[in-house]
Design an enzyme around this catalytic site. Structure first.
Site, PDB file in Angstrom:
ATOM      1  N   CYS A 262      -1.082   3.905  -6.825  1.00  0.00           N
ATOM      2  CA  CYS A 262      -1.862   3.369  -5.679  1.00  0.00           C
ATOM      3  C   CYS A 262      -2.111   1.719  -6.243  1.00  0.00           C
ATOM      4  CB  CYS A 262      -3.182   3.918  -5.648  1.00  0.00           C
ATOM      5  SG  CYS A 262      -4.176   3.164  -4.454  1.00  0.00           S
TER       6      CYS A 262
ATOM      7  N   CYS B  93       0.843  -1.354   0.052  1.00  0.00           N
ATOM      8  CA  CYS B  93       0.012  -0.023   0.028  1.00  0.00           C
ATOM      9  C   CYS B  93       0.858   1.301   0.078  1.00  0.00           C
ATOM     10  CB  CYS B  93      -0.983  -0.133   1.346  1.00  0.00           C
ATOM     11  SG  CYS B  93      -1.788   1.397   1.437  1.00  0.00           S
TER      12      CYS B  93
END
Length: 262
Positions: free
Chosen positions: A177, A70
């Protein structure tokens, strides 16, 4: 060999699938936070606390490396996680692939969450690694959330909105992302301009998976037998399967074939 990955949600699927392809024999521990997601709107201290909780739950299973699958968690929690777990457990963060994108020489765009877009962290990466190549930061409103829930219409709308903010002359898009890597081809189709060379996409999953193997002194062995098991932790609790939306993506379906750990 056992490798753990953490994320608030299913953005970790891209790196997990990359590890699975490089080492089908590796046991995998996935630590997700359905109770606390999304992390984007949370304060940095809150993100650090939740990431530490997920990491400690994963560490209890004895992995040899921990991947933070992440970007947001890497920005806020990498230092704290390394301070808590290393050197016993190597921690590998996920950083947007700005350096390889700039190496292509053409203008590029960085698709990222609104919280990351324009942040000192991302601006610092551009300053350090773009090497003067024009870079445009593109905020992708709602895209990570749409991917997380496999909401097809919301994905289409968010991708179209971000594509409209992307300059027509870009040759490369950085997927800033991890969720975005799950819909990479939809992003490519939305940004590709007629008559221009094929758009280049840069994600982080492959590099992160390879770095995890290097940190533990292992080599890729894609031909190894597919004997690796899968353990899923949901906000620290042992689950029996991946969240249902994960199976909407090829990366999730690949992991479905893994044997659940006993």
């Amino acid at each position: 060999m056992k490798i753990a990955l953490l994320d608030s949600g299913i953005g970790l699927l891209a790196a997990t699938a990359a590890v699975r392809r490089l080492r089908p024999d590796a046991d995998l521990v996935l630590s997700l936070d359905p109770d606390g997601m999304p992390w984007g709107p949370r304060t940095p201290d809150d993100i650090v606390g939740r990431a530490l909780g997920l990491a400690e739950a994963a560490a209890a299973h004895g992995p040899e490396a921990l991947i933070i699958g992440c970007n947001t968690a890497t920005v806020h929690a990498l230092t704290a996680l390394r301070a808590r777990l290393e050197p016993d457990l190597p921690v590998i963060g996920t950083v947007p692939a700005i350096k390889p994108a700039a190496a292509g020489g053409g203008p590029f765009a960085i698709w990222a969450t609104p919280a990351t877009t324009g942040s000192p962290y991302q601006r610092g990466l551009i300053e350090d690694f773009a090497d003067g190549v024009p870079a445009t930061e593109v905020p992708c409103h709602g895209l990570a959330e749409a991917v997380e829930h496999a909401d097809e219409s919301a994905i289409d709308a968010a991708v179209a909105a971000a594509a409209a903010l992307t300059p027509e002359d870009v040759t490369t898009v950085v997927l800033g992302c991890t969720h975005y890597e799950l819909v990479a081809e939809r992003i490519r189709a939305a940004v590709q301009r007629p008559g221009r060379p094929p758009l280049v996409l840069h994600g982080s999953a492959g590099a992160v998976a390879a770095q995890a193997l290097r940190r533990i002194g292992e080599q890729p062995a894609p031909e190894a037998p597919a004997t690796g098991t899968l353990t899923v932790l949901l906000s620290g609790r042992e689950g029996t399967a991946l969240p249902a939306p994960a199976l909407a993506y090829g990366e999730g379906r690949l992991l479905r074939t893994a044997t659940p750990a006993r």
